[in-house]
Design a protein around this motif. Structure first.
Motif, mmCIF file in Angstrom:
data_model
loop_
_atom_site.group_PDB
_atom_site.id
_atom_site.type_symbol
_atom_site.label_atom_id
_atom_site.label_comp_id
_atom_site.label_asym_id
_atom_site.label_seq_id
_atom_site.Cartn_x
_atom_site.Cartn_y
_atom_site.Cartn_z
ATOM 1 N N LEU A 162 -4.976 -0.539 -9.153
ATOM 2 C CA LEU A 162 -6.527 -0.325 -8.839
ATOM 3 C C LEU A 162 -7.202 0.468 -9.932
ATOM 4 O O LEU A 162 -8.368 -0.262 -10.168
ATOM 5 N N PHE A 213 0.208 0.962 -6.454
ATOM 6 C CA PHE A 213 -0.970 0.456 -5.902
ATOM 7 C C PHE A 213 -2.215 0.918 -6.876
ATOM 8 O O PHE A 213 -3.345 0.501 -7.071
ATOM 9 N N TYR A 214 -2.078 2.420 -6.894
ATOM 10 C CA TYR A 214 -3.202 3.326 -7.613
ATOM 11 C C TYR A 214 -3.106 2.602 -9.013
ATOM 12 O O TYR A 214 -4.360 2.657 -9.619
ATOM 13 N N GLN A 267 -8.450 4.725 -3.545
ATOM 14 C CA GLN A 267 -7.364 4.339 -2.761
ATOM 15 C C GLN A 267 -7.070 5.240 -1.542
ATOM 16 O O GLN A 267 -6.572 4.575 -0.526
ATOM 17 N N GLN A 279 2.611 3.828 -3.531
ATOM 18 C CA GLN A 279 1.358 4.284 -3.780
ATOM 19 C C GLN A 279 1.183 4.438 -5.384
ATOM 20 O O GLN A 279 -0.054 4.016 -5.944
ATOM 21 N N ILE A 307 0.907 -1.174 -0.022
ATOM 22 C CA ILE A 307 0.143 -0.044 0.045
ATOM 23 C C ILE A 307 0.934 1.025 -0.010
ATOM 24 O O ILE A 307 0.307 2.268 -0.559
ATOM 25 N N GLU A 332 -6.346 3.276 2.049
ATOM 26 C CA GLU A 332 -5.177 3.878 3.053
ATOM 27 C C GLU A 332 -5.490 4.489 4.147
ATOM 28 O O GLU A 332 -4.882 3.993 5.128
#
Length: 234
Positions: free
Chosen positions: A116, A112-113, A189, A109, A106, A193
Protein backbone atom coordinates in the motif's frame (compact mmCIF):
# COMPACT_ATOMS: atom_id res chain seq x y z
CA UNK A 1 -48.62 -30.42 -6.81
CA UNK A 2 -49.25 -29.92 -3.09
CA UNK A 3 -49.90 -26.62 -1.41
CA UNK A 4 -46.54 -26.66 0.40
CA UNK A 5 -44.69 -27.30 -2.85
CA UNK A 6 -46.57 -24.43 -4.51
CA UNK A 7 -45.58 -22.06 -1.70
CA UNK A 8 -41.94 -23.11 -1.96
CA UNK A 9 -42.10 -22.62 -5.73
CA UNK A 10 -43.19 -19.00 -5.41
CA UNK A 11 -40.73 -18.35 -2.58
CA UNK A 12 -37.92 -19.59 -4.83
CA UNK A 13 -39.18 -17.34 -7.62
CA UNK A 14 -39.39 -14.23 -5.41
CA UNK A 15 -35.99 -14.89 -3.80
CA UNK A 16 -34.34 -15.29 -7.19
CA UNK A 17 -36.03 -12.19 -8.53
CA UNK A 18 -34.35 -10.28 -5.70
CA UNK A 19 -31.06 -12.05 -6.47
CA UNK A 20 -31.36 -11.02 -10.11
CA UNK A 21 -31.85 -7.38 -9.12
CA UNK A 22 -28.88 -7.62 -6.73
CA UNK A 23 -26.73 -9.07 -9.52
CA UNK A 24 -27.77 -6.28 -11.87
CA UNK A 25 -26.90 -3.74 -9.16
CA UNK A 26 -23.43 -5.29 -8.77
CA UNK A 27 -22.83 -5.01 -12.52
CA UNK A 28 -23.89 -1.33 -12.52
CA UNK A 29 -21.74 -0.54 -9.46
CA UNK A 30 -18.74 -2.29 -11.01
CA UNK A 31 -19.13 -0.32 -14.26
CA UNK A 32 -19.46 2.99 -12.40
CA UNK A 33 -16.36 2.27 -10.31
CA UNK A 34 -14.39 1.13 -13.36
CA UNK A 35 -15.13 4.19 -15.49
CA UNK A 36 -15.68 6.95 -12.93
CA UNK A 37 -13.34 6.44 -9.99
CA UNK A 38 -10.65 4.17 -11.40
CA UNK A 39 -7.99 6.83 -10.71
CA UNK A 40 -8.62 6.56 -6.97
CA UNK A 41 -7.45 2.93 -7.03
CA UNK A 42 -3.93 3.96 -8.09
CA UNK A 43 -2.77 4.01 -4.46
CA UNK A 44 -4.04 0.49 -3.73
CA UNK A 45 -2.07 -2.72 -4.35
CA UNK A 46 -2.59 -4.04 -7.88
CA UNK A 47 -4.87 -6.87 -6.69
CA UNK A 48 -7.42 -4.30 -5.50
CA UNK A 49 -7.60 -2.81 -8.99
CA UNK A 50 -9.40 -5.98 -10.02
CA UNK A 51 -12.29 -5.22 -7.65
CA UNK A 52 -14.52 -3.44 -10.25
CA UNK A 53 -13.94 -6.22 -12.80
CA UNK A 54 -14.70 -8.92 -10.24
CA UNK A 55 -17.81 -6.97 -9.23
CA UNK A 56 -19.04 -6.98 -12.85
CA UNK A 57 -18.25 -10.68 -13.35
CA UNK A 58 -19.84 -11.78 -10.07
CA UNK A 59 -22.89 -9.59 -10.71
CA UNK A 60 -23.35 -11.12 -14.17
CA UNK A 61 -23.02 -14.66 -12.78
CA UNK A 62 -25.51 -13.90 -9.99
CA UNK A 63 -27.97 -12.39 -12.49
CA UNK A 64 -27.78 -15.35 -14.88
CA UNK A 65 -27.99 -17.87 -12.03
CA UNK A 66 -31.01 -16.12 -10.49
CA UNK A 67 -32.70 -15.96 -13.89
CA UNK A 68 -32.16 -19.70 -14.23
CA UNK A 69 -33.69 -20.24 -10.78
CA UNK A 70 -36.72 -18.10 -11.66
CA UNK A 71 -37.30 -19.99 -14.92
CA UNK A 72 -36.84 -23.34 -13.18
CA UNK A 73 -39.40 -22.46 -10.50
CA UNK A 74 -42.00 -21.06 -12.94
CA UNK A 75 -41.65 -23.87 -15.48
CA UNK A 76 -41.26 -26.50 -12.75
CA UNK A 77 -38.14 -27.77 -14.51
CA UNK A 78 -36.19 -30.20 -12.33
CA UNK A 79 -33.21 -29.90 -14.70
CA UNK A 80 -33.06 -26.10 -14.35
CA UNK A 81 -33.53 -26.25 -10.57
CA UNK A 82 -30.81 -28.89 -10.16
CA UNK A 83 -28.42 -26.91 -12.38
CA UNK A 84 -29.27 -23.78 -10.41
CA UNK A 85 -28.47 -25.54 -7.12
CA UNK A 86 -25.14 -26.85 -8.46
CA UNK A 87 -24.14 -23.37 -9.67
CA UNK A 88 -25.04 -21.86 -6.29
CA UNK A 89 -22.91 -24.43 -4.45
CA UNK A 90 -20.04 -23.81 -6.89
CA UNK A 91 -20.28 -20.04 -6.33
CA UNK A 92 -20.29 -20.72 -2.58
CA UNK A 93 -17.07 -22.76 -2.79
CA UNK A 94 -15.33 -20.16 -4.99
CA UNK A 95 -16.53 -17.37 -2.70
CA UNK A 96 -15.10 -19.12 0.37
CA UNK A 97 -11.76 -19.64 -1.42
CA UNK A 98 -11.55 -15.96 -2.45
CA UNK A 99 -12.59 -14.87 1.05
CA UNK A 100 -9.89 -16.97 2.71
CA UNK A 101 -7.27 -15.63 0.26
CA UNK A 102 -8.31 -12.00 0.84
CA UNK A 103 -8.34 -12.55 4.61
CA UNK A 104 -4.82 -13.97 4.58
CA UNK A 105 -3.59 -11.11 2.37
CA UNK A 106 -4.98 -8.42 4.65
CA UNK A 107 -4.02 -10.35 7.80
CA UNK A 108 -0.36 -10.17 6.75
CA UNK A 109 -0.22 -6.55 7.87
CA UNK A 110 3.47 -5.90 7.14
CA UNK A 111 3.26 -7.13 3.55
CA UNK A 112 -0.07 -5.37 2.96
CA UNK A 113 1.16 -2.07 4.39
CA UNK A 114 4.37 -2.28 2.37
CA UNK A 115 2.44 -2.78 -0.90
CA UNK A 116 0.00 0.00 0.00
CA UNK A 117 2.81 2.40 0.94
CA UNK A 118 4.75 1.66 -2.25
CA UNK A 119 1.74 2.40 -4.48
CA UNK A 120 0.90 5.55 -2.58
CA UNK A 121 4.50 6.78 -2.84
CA UNK A 122 4.36 6.36 -6.63
CA UNK A 123 1.22 8.52 -6.73
CA UNK A 124 2.75 11.06 -4.33
CA UNK A 125 5.89 11.38 -6.47
CA UNK A 126 3.76 12.16 -9.55
CA UNK A 127 1.77 14.97 -7.93
CA UNK A 128 3.80 17.80 -9.51
CA UNK A 129 3.43 16.53 -13.09
CA UNK A 130 0.19 14.52 -13.03
CA UNK A 131 -3.07 16.36 -12.19
CA UNK A 132 -4.90 13.06 -11.60
CA UNK A 133 -2.30 11.88 -9.08
CA UNK A 134 -2.43 15.32 -7.43
CA UNK A 135 -6.22 15.18 -7.09
CA UNK A 136 -6.12 11.57 -5.87
CA UNK A 137 -3.77 12.41 -2.99
CA UNK A 138 -5.75 15.51 -2.01
CA UNK A 139 -9.04 13.56 -1.98
CA UNK A 140 -7.48 10.86 0.22
CA UNK A 141 -6.06 13.49 2.58
CA UNK A 142 -9.40 15.25 2.93
CA UNK A 143 -11.46 12.08 3.39
CA UNK A 144 -9.09 10.27 5.77
CA UNK A 145 -7.87 13.44 7.53
CA UNK A 146 -4.22 12.59 6.93
CA UNK A 147 -1.20 14.21 5.29
CA UNK A 148 1.39 12.80 2.92
CA UNK A 149 2.29 9.12 2.72
CA UNK A 150 3.88 8.80 6.16
CA UNK A 151 3.25 12.32 7.51
CA UNK A 152 3.40 16.07 6.72
CA UNK A 153 7.21 15.82 6.48
CA UNK A 154 6.85 14.14 3.10
CA UNK A 155 6.12 17.50 1.46
CA UNK A 156 9.47 18.98 2.55
CA UNK A 157 8.10 22.54 2.22
CA UNK A 158 7.24 25.25 4.75
CA UNK A 159 3.56 24.83 3.95
CA UNK A 160 1.45 21.76 3.26
CA UNK A 161 -1.56 21.61 0.90
CA UNK A 162 -4.93 22.80 2.11
CA UNK A 163 -6.14 19.18 2.10
CA UNK A 164 -3.76 18.46 5.01
CA UNK A 165 -5.30 21.12 7.22
CA UNK A 166 -7.80 20.25 9.91
CA UNK A 167 -9.59 23.47 9.02
CA UNK A 168 -9.69 23.45 5.21
CA UNK A 169 -10.89 27.06 5.19
CA UNK A 170 -7.42 28.31 6.21
CA UNK A 171 -3.99 27.50 4.75
CA UNK A 172 -1.91 26.08 7.57
CA UNK A 173 1.88 26.06 7.85
CA UNK A 174 3.83 22.91 8.68
CA UNK A 175 4.57 21.80 11.33
CA UNK A 176 1.51 23.12 13.10
CA UNK A 177 -1.20 21.85 15.41
CA UNK A 178 -3.72 22.57 12.64
CA UNK A 179 -2.10 19.98 10.34
CA UNK A 180 -3.25 16.36 10.30
CA UNK A 181 -0.19 14.52 11.58
CA UNK A 182 -1.03 10.96 10.51
CA UNK A 183 0.28 9.57 7.24
CA UNK A 184 -2.29 8.45 4.67
CA UNK A 185 -0.79 4.97 4.16
CA UNK A 186 -1.44 3.86 7.74
CA UNK A 187 -4.86 5.55 7.82
CA UNK A 188 -5.95 3.86 4.58
CA UNK A 189 -4.73 0.49 5.84
CA UNK A 190 -6.82 0.94 8.98
CA UNK A 191 -9.93 1.85 6.96
CA UNK A 192 -9.54 -1.17 4.68
CA UNK A 193 -9.08 -3.54 7.62
CA UNK A 194 -12.08 -2.06 9.42
CA UNK A 195 -14.34 -2.26 6.38
CA UNK A 196 -13.10 -5.75 5.51
CA UNK A 197 -14.81 -7.04 8.65
CA UNK A 198 -18.13 -5.56 7.52
CA UNK A 199 -17.66 -6.96 4.01
CA UNK A 200 -16.73 -10.32 5.51
CA UNK A 201 -19.93 -10.36 7.58
CA UNK A 202 -22.04 -9.54 4.52
CA UNK A 203 -20.23 -12.24 2.52
CA UNK A 204 -20.97 -14.82 5.22
CA UNK A 205 -24.64 -13.83 5.17
CA UNK A 206 -24.76 -14.19 1.38
CA UNK A 207 -23.00 -17.56 1.60
CA UNK A 208 -25.60 -18.85 4.07
CA UNK A 209 -28.40 -17.68 1.75
CA UNK A 210 -26.70 -19.40 -1.19
CA UNK A 211 -26.52 -22.72 0.67
CA UNK A 212 -30.14 -22.43 1.81
CA UNK A 213 -31.18 -21.50 -1.74
CA UNK A 214 -29.43 -24.58 -3.13
CA UNK A 215 -31.08 -26.84 -0.54
CA UNK A 216 -34.55 -25.38 -1.20
CA UNK A 217 -34.06 -25.70 -4.98
CA UNK A 218 -33.05 -29.35 -4.64
CA UNK A 219 -36.02 -30.03 -2.36
CA UNK A 220 -38.37 -28.32 -4.82
CA UNK A 221 -36.90 -30.31 -7.72
CA UNK A 222 -37.34 -33.53 -5.76
CA UNK A 223 -40.95 -32.62 -4.87
CA UNK A 224 -41.78 -31.82 -8.52
CA UNK A 225 -40.16 -35.07 -9.66
CA UNK A 226 -42.16 -37.08 -7.12
CA UNK A 227 -45.36 -35.27 -8.14
CA UNK A 228 -44.79 -36.18 -11.79
CA UNK A 229 -44.18 -39.81 -10.84
CA UNK A 230 -47.40 -40.00 -8.83
CA UNK A 231 -49.39 -38.57 -11.73
CA UNK A 232 -47.66 -40.88 -14.21
CA UNK A 233 -48.30 -44.08 -12.27
CA UNK A 234 -51.68 -43.07 -10.84
Amino acid sequence: MGCATGIVKYLVFIANLLFALAGLALVIIGILIKFNVSDATRVLPSDFGLAPILCIIIGAIVFITAFLGCCGAVRESTCMLTTYAIILLTIFIVQVAIGVYAFLQIKDQNSFYSALKTNMEKTFDQMDRNPEANETMHVIERVLKCCGVTGPEDYQTPKVPLSCCRNIEVQCPSPNNDVNSDGCAIKLQGEIEKNSKIIGGVAIGIAVIEVLGAIVALCLASSIRNSYRRHTYA
